[in-house]
Design an enzyme around this catalytic site. Structure first.
Site, mmCIF file in Angstrom:
data_model
loop_
_atom_site.group_PDB
_atom_site.id
_atom_site.type_symbol
_atom_site.label_atom_id
_atom_site.label_comp_id
_atom_site.label_asym_id
_atom_site.label_seq_id
_atom_site.Cartn_x
_atom_site.Cartn_y
_atom_site.Cartn_z
ATOM 1 N N GLY A 1 0.826 -1.205 0.000
ATOM 2 C CA GLY A 1 0.000 0.000 0.000
ATOM 3 C C GLY A 1 0.852 1.243 0.000
ATOM 4 O O GLY A 1 0.743 2.088 -0.871
ATOM 5 N N PHE A 2 1.710 1.358 1.010
ATOM 6 C CA PHE A 2 2.699 2.447 1.106
ATOM 7 C C PHE A 2 2.062 3.828 1.158
ATOM 8 O O PHE A 2 2.695 4.814 0.797
ATOM 9 C CB PHE A 2 3.700 2.353 -0.061
ATOM 10 N N GLY B 1 0.751 -6.574 3.874
ATOM 11 C CA GLY B 1 1.955 -7.374 3.716
ATOM 12 C C GLY B 1 2.843 -7.235 4.940
ATOM 13 O O GLY B 1 3.800 -7.972 5.118
ATOM 14 N N ILE C 1 8.384 -5.154 20.631
ATOM 15 C CA ILE C 1 8.277 -5.827 19.341
ATOM 16 C C ILE C 1 7.358 -7.035 19.527
ATOM 17 O O ILE C 1 7.667 -7.966 20.269
ATOM 18 C CB ILE C 1 9.679 -6.268 18.856
ATOM 19 N N GLN D 1 10.008 -5.740 8.293
ATOM 20 C CA GLN D 1 9.623 -4.351 8.042
ATOM 21 C C GLN D 1 10.848 -3.441 8.000
ATOM 22 O O GLN D 1 10.940 -2.536 7.173
ATOM 23 C CB GLN D 1 8.681 -3.862 9.147
ATOM 24 N N LYS E 1 5.449 0.869 19.586
ATOM 25 C CA LYS E 1 5.608 2.097 18.814
ATOM 26 C C LYS E 1 5.264 1.857 17.342
ATOM 27 O O LYS E 1 4.236 2.318 16.855
ATOM 28 C CB LYS E 1 7.036 2.628 18.957
ATOM 29 N N GLY E 2 6.079 1.151 16.628
ATOM 30 C CA GLY E 2 5.830 0.937 15.199
ATOM 31 C C GLY E 2 7.122 0.909 14.419
ATOM 32 O O GLY E 2 8.070 1.622 14.741
ATOM 33 N N GLY F 1 7.067 0.420 10.687
ATOM 34 C CA GLY F 1 6.758 0.363 9.258
ATOM 35 C C GLY F 1 7.560 1.299 8.392
ATOM 36 O O GLY F 1 7.777 1.022 7.217
ATOM 37 N N GLU F 2 7.964 2.429 8.920
ATOM 38 C CA GLU F 2 8.571 3.439 8.061
ATOM 39 C C GLU F 2 9.966 3.875 8.494
ATOM 40 O O GLU F 2 10.733 4.410 7.698
ATOM 41 C CB GLU F 2 7.644 4.668 7.999
#
Lengths: 325, 748
Positions: free
Chosen positions: B245-246, B474, B637, B646, B709-710, B712-713
């Site tokens: 998606g991004f 994904g 995590i 990721q 936290k995250g 993905g980016e």
């Protein structure tokens, strides 16, 4: 897409007499059909023909037109006696494509000029007389040698560059059923004012084989410079076969990809090297010969520099100068 | 020990485990159904005709020729397009941008839909589109940053970033003993998820059914419903899997609306799937930027000012200003901080959020400028960053909720061998004579939460079902969120049925901003907790339960049993509790968003440090990234395997940004010349050598109850700069435009 007829050839004559566009691996043609760059009314599929053998022939090899790029690259005789060809093949495309792509089809693949593959743009190669949108456009992949005001496209093949250096011959079945052989050095045409005519093949003629002469003496090198490590067309590629005897270059044949409308071979470059002692100065002088008439298009100006550097690096490797350094 | 730690989620047996993707087998065997895999009976195929000029007007279309082609059923143009109920220029949701859906004959960018062909087969519709043969009145297109006036804007919703100033930047410049003033540019980039945009739409009265990939199911339904004048609840959207998606699949765009319109117009289901070439235009991109960074330090290398001015390209008809300069807020302890943005309107599609919007391009320029500052100071780049390490949030002075960046620097540097790096460039060669360079950059990404809801139901047999409309792009939502849900219920993963990817489920919010696991996961955690609370009440009130009367002590759930907290000798199985209560199910609900008081009191970010080694051919200037080491601290995590994946993906994206990705416009015609994956390069396997991710432990009691936290980016940030800096270190040449290419280094 436009509907088309599909025929399957069971003998070479079926292909040459079908008044149809020949399809083998289809790795380029099908893409161009999907993009509506090529829209044949009729396809004739030659993949059932018995043209997929590699045979000893006149001291060299006869490579059937349907031998896949993968099989050719992996053949023991090719790897041993013609490593420049094996390396060039493996520098092209991807494993999946090489499994489908054939020797004959590779020779005839079309330019990847993005103005050729975009039907919204004028292109003399796609639509004679419509003009060339690439001139003044984005020309990273375009020619610095032998271009014309009608076309500045490059030939995309790696394999053909190696065959150019090897002096291969192309065996052609004519529509009469007769066979002729054409040196690869006579096979391709410069764009001139007819960039849509890319080879000396007449309509209906079929490539049946490529014949390699006896293995050449000396070292064979293929070097491809591109924007990523794999799966990209050459900015510049160089195939070199160089035989050094007693500290002098006894024989040299260089061919270049990414520079011109055809796999480039300039006999004057070879002559500039032969008989001389390999030095960086000699290589520069030979590069001067190669690039005397080079013209950049703006965003490909760097290729003039890159071609010189690549040629020198390849010659340093092929003559052993690199190890000596 | 932070005071809120006791509210932290219990560790279950699921979270923290490197479980493989639960949807992996379905995907690799073709069993997973992506949007375009749906082909309902009587489906019509839609193909839109993209404009081939970048600016002007459509003057003629051969509609008769297209209509006459066998199998073509409809040709839709601005002349006959049925009305929409909502104006495409309106902004019904926070992620809304004006789109092109055949409103008029104006061409605003190459690739804009100018007509729609419907056919009984894809081939017929495609040929109909070709036969339309548009003619144009062409105006001179503007695609370069200096080809139109620059403008400033009032900050507003999503897409118009505010400027930020802390301290006195002018005083900071004046006080500087050393300074750099450098300008970096980044190229336009296009998302190009492996799965191109696709939709299958069908209407039943005023109810709409959609199969389409969506990162934001609820918002997508609301947006689509608005344009068609129906309530959002009349839209059913299925998005079980996305092939990437991004950011591009968070926003309904013109092609989607056209397909839905065509389905309503014809009364038949309509399928549309974009070609790869069509991905370059109407579905968003990362706008090109030019960023000026002015840094000043005192004599010891402490930043007196960090001054970042970004210019971003947007379209002529809407504003998405890549907020690149914001990347300089929140990271380094400068005496004064300033981030400003301006923009330029070009004849391109409107940009949009693309993985790390602003952070990626901003970090690229910032980390290179920091390297240039270190060079000016004669200081090791890592030492320079440590010299300016922010113990509290720069500008605001807020404490960080957690910040293990120092450990990231240390562990990354150790793994990489940074200590052996020569200060001067051009000092290292490998055995083959290639120039070797080492560079580093700091990785930094906020950790937002959106809003999410979830339900959980404990069934009579002791198994459970949980549901939320989460989107798996994904990244592994099917797996990581299920792990959280299972832990919230005290059940093994295989005892929990996890439902997601459907708009009829509780709203999981947006899979974006690297916040999906944190947000949807927290909602699932709350829903499971609600079930366990209710189950505890039932058990405590049940005289036959070993837990009778223990309600005050509280319960914990583990392996399908409820235990008295702190007393493992007293427990009862879920199924037994429910059986004695008459076999009823227990249903719970949960919701999640960032706790306002925690957000007010703390700065919340993920951090990391990326170290890069490049090798550059001294003659041919081919560049290869031979090693990338990234150490990241991003809270808890949930699934190390997926998180590592990721982070790998982010770092490869950074490599792609640094050396490959660039949409190139024809200077005269304005269209994108390399609009396919042969011409628009992303790295292939051969471009990616050593990749090493270190996950640095970090407890964060404030971000959310899970401490997540995250990831993905953040992997993109830091990496781009590290590679650019390594190329300088190898060659001594600063290239201030990304992507860096052979010709930038070649010289004469």
């Amino acid at each position: 897409m436009k509907p088309f007829d599909y025929l399957r050839a069971s003998a070479p004559d079926d292909a040459t007499r079908a008044d149809a566009t020949i399809i083998a691996g289809g790795t380029n043609l099908l893409d161009l059909m999907k993009l509506q760059v090529m829209s044949p009314d009729r396809l004739v599929d030659i993949t059932r023909l018995d043209l997929d053998h590699i045979e000893d022939h006149e001291g060299g090899l006869r490579i059937g037109a349907l031998v896949t790029n993968s099989d050719l690259a992996a053949d023991d005789r090719i790897r041993r006696d013609y490593p420049v060809l094996s390396r060039a093949l493996l520098a092209g495309a991807s494993g999946q494509l090489r499994n489908k792509a054939t020797t004959g089809g590779n020779l005839l693949q079309r330019t990847r000029c993005p103005y050729f593959t975009d039907t919204a743009q004028p292109c003399n190669k796609r639509e004679p007389g419509s003009g060339c949108a690439a001139i003044g456009g984005q020309t990273r992949l375009h020619a610095i040698l032998g271009a014309s005001e009608h076309c500045i496209a490059t030939h995309p093949s790696d394999m053909a560059v190696a065959m150019q250096a090897l002096g291969a011959e192309i065996e052609i079945q004519e529509t009469t059923g007769a066979t002729r052989r054409v040196s690869i050095r006579e096979f391709y045409r410069l764009p001139g004012d007819t960039p849509h005519i890319e080879t000396v093949l007449a309509p209906g003629e079929l490539i049946t084989a490529v014949i390699l002469p006896a293995p050449p003496k000396g070292r064979q090198v293929y070097r491809k410079v591109r924007d990523r490590a794999s799966y990209a067309f050459a900015l510049v590629s160089v195939a070199a076969i160089v035989d050094v005897q007693d500290g002098r270059i006894a024989a040299a044949t260089l061919a270049f990809g990414g520079l011109a409308h055809k796999p480039w071979h300039d006999p004057a470059v070879d002559r500039a090297l032969e008989g001389a002692e390999p030095t960086p100065e000699l290589f520069d002088a030979a590069a001067d010969v190669l690039l005397a008439d080079a013209v950049g298009q703006g965003s490909n100006d760097f290729k003039i520099v890159l071609a010189r550097r690549t040629m020198k690096a390849v010659l340093a490797e092929a003559t052993g100068l690199k190890e000596a350094a | 020990m932070p005071d809120t730690l006791d509210t932290h989620v219990r560790f279950g047996s699921n979270s923290g485990q490197p479980i493989t993707r639960r949807d992996g087998r379905a995907k690799v065997t073709g069993g997973a159904t992506f949007a375009a895999d749906n082909s309902p009976d009587s489906v019509l195929h839609a193909v839109y005709v993209p404009a081939t000029i970048a600016r002007g007007r459509v003057t003629a279309l051969d509609t008769a020729a297209a209509e006459a082609h066998p199998g073509v059923t409809h040709v839709v143009t601005p002349q006959n397009r049925p009305p929409l109920q909502g104006d495409p220029s309106d902004k019904p949701t926070m992620f809304s941008f004006r789109f092109e859906a055949l409103q008029d004959d104006t061409v605003r960018y190459a690739g804009q839909p100018i007509a729609l062909i419907l056919g009984e087969t894809l081939e017929a519709a495609t040929e109909g589109a070709r036969l339309l043969n548009p003619r144009y009145e062409i105006a001179t297109p503007r695609t370069g940053l200096d080809e139109a006036a620059h403008y400033t804007f009032d900050p507003d919703a999503f897409g118009k970033p505010a400027d930020t100033v802390h301290g006195d930047p002018e005083a900071g410049h004046a006080a500087a003993a050393h300074s750099v003033d450098v300008t970096y540019e980044t190229a336009p980039q296009y998302h190009n998820a492996m799965e191109t945009h696709a939709v299958v739409a069908s209407w039943d009265g005023d109810r709409l059914s959609l199969d389409m990939p969506s990162q934001a199911l609820s918002m997508t339904c609301a947006g689509i419903a608005y344009y068609f004048g129906i309530p959002a609840e009349n839209v059913t959207l299925r998005s079980p899997y996305l092939g990437g998606g991004f950011g591009s699949k968070a926003i309904p765009t013109g092609p989607y609306v056209l397909a839905v319109l065509a389905a309503r117009m014809t009364g038949r289901p309509v399928k549309m799937m974009l070609t790869r070439q069509q991905m370059f235009g109407p579905v968003g991109h990362r706008g090109q930027t030019r960023q000026r960074l002015r840094l000043g330090t005192d004599a010891e290398g402490r930043l007196t000012v960090l001054d970042h001015a970004g210019l971003s390209a947007t379209s002529t008809f809407d504003d998405f200003i890549e907020p690149a300069a914001n990347a300089s807020q929140g990271l380094y302890a400068a005496g004064a901080l300033r981030s400003t943005h301006s923009a330029v309107r070009l004849d391109v599609g409107t940009p949009g959020p693309m993985r790390a919007p602003g952070e990626a391009s901003g970090s690229a320029a910032l980390e290179c400028a920091m390297d240039e500052m270190a060079e000016t100071l004669g200081m090791d780049p890592l030492e320079f960053r440590l010299r300016n390490y922010a113990e509290t949030e720069p500008g605001t002075g807020k404490p960080f909720s957690s910040k293990a960046l120092r450990e990231c620097y240390a562990q990354g540097a150790e793994r990489f061998g940074w200590a052996d790096r020569p200060l001067q460039p051009g000092q290292m060669r490998d055995a083959d004579g290639l120039r070797v360079g080492w560079g580093m950059g700091t990785a930094f990404f906020p950790c937002p939460m959106f809003m999410a809801e979830a339900n959980a139901t404990l069934r009579a047999d002791g198994t459970a079902m949980v549901e939320t409309s989460a989107a798996d792009m994904g990244q592994g939502a099917w797996t990581a969120l299920a792990q959280i849900a299972a832990d919230s219920l005290g059940l093994p993963l295989d005892q929990v049925e996890f439902r997601a990817g459907h708009s009829g489920l509780p709203d999981a919010g947006v899979a974006g901003g690297s916040g999906h696991t944190a947000t949807a996961g927290s909602a699932l955690h709350a829903a499971g907790g609600d079930v366990i609370r209710q189950l505890g009440e039932i058990a405590a009130a049940d005289p036959d339960s070993p837990l009778h009367g223990a309600g005050n002590a509280g319960f914990t759930a583990r392996d399908g049993r409820l235990y008295v907290a702190g007393d493992d000798s007293r427990s009862d199985a879920f199924a037994d509790i429910l059986a004695r209560a008459g076999g009823a199910e227990v249903s719970g609900a949960g919701s999640a968003s960032r706790a306002p008081e925690a957000a007010e009191a703390h700065a919340m970010n993920a951090h990391g440090a990326v170290f890069a080694e490049v090798k550059v051919d001294p003659d041919l200037c081919q560049m290869r990234v031979t090693r990338l080491v990234g150490a990241f601290a991003a809270g808890r995590i949930i699934n190390p395997r997926l998180a590592e994946s990721q982070l790998y993906g982010g770092m490869i994206w950074g490599l792609s940004f640094a050396l490959h990705e660039e949409a190139r416009h024809d200077p005269a015609r304005g269209h994108i010349v390399n609009a396919d994956l042969a011409g628009y390069h992303v790295p292939v396997n051969a471009d990616v050598h050593g990749l090493d991710v270190i996950s640095v432990h970090e407890d964060d009691p404030y971000v959310n109850a899970l401490g997540v936290k995250g990831v993905g980016e953040i992997g993109i940030t830091g990496t781009v700069g590290a590679i650019g800096n390594a190329i300088w270190h190898a060659t001594g040449k600063r290239v201030r435009r990304f992507p860096i290419r052979i010709d930038d280094l070649l010289g004469d």
